[in-house]
Design a protein around this motif. Sequence first.
Motif, short mmCIF file in Angstrom:
data_model
loop_
_atom_site.label_atom_id
_atom_site.label_comp_id
_atom_site.label_asym_id
_atom_site.label_seq_id
_atom_site.Cartn_x
_atom_site.Cartn_y
_atom_site.Cartn_z
N SER A 283 0.79 -1.00 0.20
CA SER A 283 -0.32 -0.04 0.15
C SER A 283 0.82 1.29 -0.06
O SER A 283 0.49 2.03 -0.57
CB SER A 283 -1.06 -0.01 1.13
N LEU A 284 2.03 1.09 1.18
CA LEU A 284 2.75 2.55 0.71
C LEU A 284 3.56 2.41 -0.71
O LEU A 284 3.71 3.62 -1.12
CB LEU A 284 3.73 2.23 1.80
N ALA A 285 4.05 1.78 -0.73
CA ALA A 285 4.22 1.36 -3.09
C ALA A 285 2.87 2.43 -3.34
O ALA A 285 3.33 3.22 -4.37
CB ALA A 285 4.50 0.39 -3.34
N GLY A 286 2.13 2.07 -3.42
CA GLY A 286 0.85 2.71 -4.73
C GLY A 286 0.82 3.80 -3.93
O GLY A 286 0.76 5.55 -4.59
N ALA A 287 1.05 4.31 -2.55
CA ALA A 287 0.47 5.73 -2.32
C ALA A 287 1.33 5.86 -2.77
O ALA A 287 1.61 7.68 -3.13
CB ALA A 287 0.38 5.20 -0.16
N LEU A 288 3.44 5.89 -2.69
CA LEU A 288 3.91 6.70 -2.78
C LEU A 288 3.65 7.49 -4.42
O LEU A 288 4.28 8.13 -5.04
CB LEU A 288 5.42 6.58 -2.28
N SER A 289 3.84 6.62 -5.08
CA SER A 289 3.18 6.67 -7.10
C SER A 289 2.12 7.58 -6.89
O SER A 289 2.37 8.24 -7.39
CB SER A 289 3.68 5.40 -7.39
N TYR A 290 0.89 7.36 -6.05
CA TYR A 290 -0.28 8.49 -6.28
C TYR A 290 0.60 9.69 -5.91
O TYR A 290 0.28 10.92 -6.22
CB TYR A 290 -1.56 7.89 -5.43
N ALA A 291 1.41 10.32 -4.89
CA ALA A 291 1.63 11.13 -4.49
C ALA A 291 2.48 12.08 -5.21
O ALA A 291 2.29 12.65 -5.27
CB ALA A 291 3.18 10.85 -3.11
N GLU A 292 2.72 11.10 -6.54
CA GLU A 292 3.40 11.68 -7.39
C GLU A 292 2.66 12.15 -8.60
O GLU A 292 2.94 13.67 -8.69
CB GLU A 292 4.86 11.20 -8.27
N LEU A 293 1.77 11.60 -8.45
CA LEU A 293 0.82 12.18 -9.62
C LEU A 293 0.00 13.41 -8.79
O LEU A 293 -0.61 14.41 -9.38
CB LEU A 293 -0.27 10.72 -9.68
N GLY A 294 -0.73 12.80 -7.48
CA GLY A 294 -1.27 14.04 -6.93
C GLY A 294 -0.48 15.10 -6.78
O GLY A 294 -1.48 16.24 -6.16
N ALA A 295 0.73 15.44 -6.14
CA ALA A 295 1.58 16.81 -6.22
C ALA A 295 1.42 17.17 -7.68
O ALA A 295 1.67 18.43 -7.79
CB ALA A 295 3.15 16.74 -6.19
N ALA A 296 1.08 16.63 -8.64
CA ALA A 296 2.16 17.13 -9.93
C ALA A 296 0.39 17.20 -11.05
O ALA A 296 0.09 18.58 -11.51
CB ALA A 296 2.48 15.95 -10.71
N PHE A 297 -0.56 16.60 -10.79
CA PHE A 297 -1.97 17.22 -10.41
C PHE A 297 -2.88 17.41 -9.51
O PHE A 297 -3.79 16.72 -9.43
CB PHE A 297 -2.40 15.92 -11.78
N PRO A 298 -3.01 18.17 -8.72
CA PRO A 298 -3.54 18.02 -7.80
C PRO A 298 -5.18 18.40 -7.63
O PRO A 298 -5.77 19.53 -7.77
CB PRO A 298 -3.13 19.72 -6.58
N SER B 61 3.99 13.27 -20.98
CA SER B 61 3.80 15.00 -20.01
C SER B 61 4.84 14.77 -19.85
O SER B 61 5.06 15.49 -18.01
CB SER B 61 2.22 15.26 -19.28
N PRO B 62 6.38 15.40 -20.00
CA PRO B 62 7.85 15.79 -19.54
C PRO B 62 7.59 15.80 -18.84
O PRO B 62 8.56 17.30 -18.21
CB PRO B 62 9.04 15.28 -20.83
N GLU B 63 6.98 17.59 -19.25
CA GLU B 63 7.31 18.72 -19.27
C GLU B 63 6.29 19.94 -17.83
O GLU B 63 7.09 20.51 -17.24
CB GLU B 63 6.30 20.37 -20.56
N VAL B 64 5.53 18.73 -17.26
CA VAL B 64 4.91 18.92 -16.42
C VAL B 64 5.97 19.03 -15.11
O VAL B 64 6.76 18.32 -14.79
CB VAL B 64 3.75 17.71 -15.71
N VAL B 65 5.57 19.72 -14.47
CA VAL B 65 6.83 20.16 -13.23
C VAL B 65 6.00 18.96 -11.95
O VAL B 65 5.28 19.00 -11.65
CB VAL B 65 6.10 21.57 -12.46
N ARG B 66 7.00 18.02 -11.80
CA ARG B 66 6.65 16.85 -10.55
C ARG B 66 7.34 17.49 -9.21
O ARG B 66 8.58 17.17 -9.17
CB ARG B 66 7.37 15.91 -11.45
N PRO B 67 6.75 18.07 -7.96
CA PRO B 67 7.52 18.79 -6.96
C PRO B 67 8.22 17.14 -6.28
O PRO B 67 9.33 17.58 -5.22
CB PRO B 67 5.98 19.14 -6.33
N TYR B 68 7.38 16.23 -6.31
CA TYR B 68 7.79 14.95 -6.15
C TYR B 68 8.47 13.85 -6.80
O TYR B 68 6.64 13.51 -7.44
CB TYR B 68 6.47 14.57 -4.91
#
Length: 473
Positions: free
Chosen positions: A61-76, A402-409
């Motif tokens: 679940s943590l592995a999934g959550a950290l992957s979601y964290a990248e998506l959520g920080a980039a596309f909130p 979408s490599p141009e999107v800023v990814r804070p995490y």
Amino acid sequence: MQSPDMRAPELKRALGWASAGAIMAGSVIGTAIFLVPSTIARELDSVGWSFFVWMFGGLLSLAGALSYAELGAAFPEAGGEYAFLRRAYGPLWGFLFGWQQVVIGKTGSIATIATGFAIFLGFFVDGLQQEWLHLSWGESGWGVTGLQFVAMTAVASFSLINCFGVGRGGAVQSFLTVLKVAAIVTLAGLVLGAGKGSWDHFQDAPEHTAGTGWGAFAAALAAVLWAYDGWNNLTLVGSEIRDPEHTIPKVFLLGLLAVMGVYLLANFAYFYALPLDAVKHSEQVAQDVAQLVFGDFGGAAITAAAVVSTLAALNGSILSGARVSYAMARDGLFFSPLARLDPVHRTPVNALIVQALFASLLILLFGQDRAGFDRLFNYAVFGLWAFYGITVLAVIVLRRTSPEVVRPYHVAGYPWVPLIFGAVAGLFCLSMIFQNPSETGIGLVFLLAGIPFYLYWRSNGKAEAYRKWSRKE
């Protein structure tokens, strides 16, 4: 075409890190830690394997959550997976996720949690499993039990609370989460400190060898993943979190580690107080442990804690779930009234009402008795994990498209963490199909039933306009 920022009214960024953490942790810690340890013990017939599957499920679940964290920080954005899948794979996949949430995943989860609440309340109120209403036609009829009435009342009550603003819903969530975590930790500490158990309970007897089979492990893992389920709720309210670029990754990491700690501590207390065979045959292991150590008062106290815990999970699921159908309707891919926000509280009231009605329908269909909890759980968990898997893989897709999107995490261990999570999620879903064909079959039928609706809404002018706008983002 107006950008979303110019639409009025809009969802309000009213959730700080504390409320966001309470939504995540409060949604995860619900009925499961009070009920499923006995299910896991029965499947694995081993204390050691029981602890292993709790840790494995937590790390997965943590592995999934950290992957979601990248998506959520980039596309909130509102809708979480709906927004991510739409960007990565196209509008059909985003729609199917949202449809699944409405007819399978989120409403099924809400129905399951509410049924668990009614089961716990039955400790204090007699007769909840009896019919309170019977509708007759011909030689048959339909009965509604007290469990169903209580569960539907809980869904309606917390849906109403969340109509009055996300800030109010977040405050309720924070309060209930603090109460239930404190109750679980206090119980575990008192049990371990009371000296009425035995550390010998942690030693497996030689005949306990069932834990090595894949079928047993998969069934136990399903129960554990249900216990950890709800961590994705954080991204569903991404458009209402302040400073999402930093808050979302931090809450995911610290929140899930804290949940893992609470779950392992509770299991230590259970197995210290009861031998493996007693845990296996317990229907409500937390109450049995508290009653054994502290008498009737202990059983009542931990049941009250379970009631609070379940209500916190219910509130978190209701608060976050309605944002999916709201986002779909806003984009022209669902019933347009669900896109309307209350002009004062800026909450998706219509989406909350529809969500509550569908969850209540599932309670009527599946939740007649104690076994209804298991039926609803098997119905909901398959659809949830199928979309968790493909959403995590969207991390890889969106880095390429979408490599141009800023990814804070950036997720650690890329690309192996998303790939491993996606593979395990796929295997888990396959095992659910073979082990619970009835419930998963119903879920698949409901999911596929969404495709004609998608084709209809896609032909709508608003949906076409939105697709043109989204390509310009």
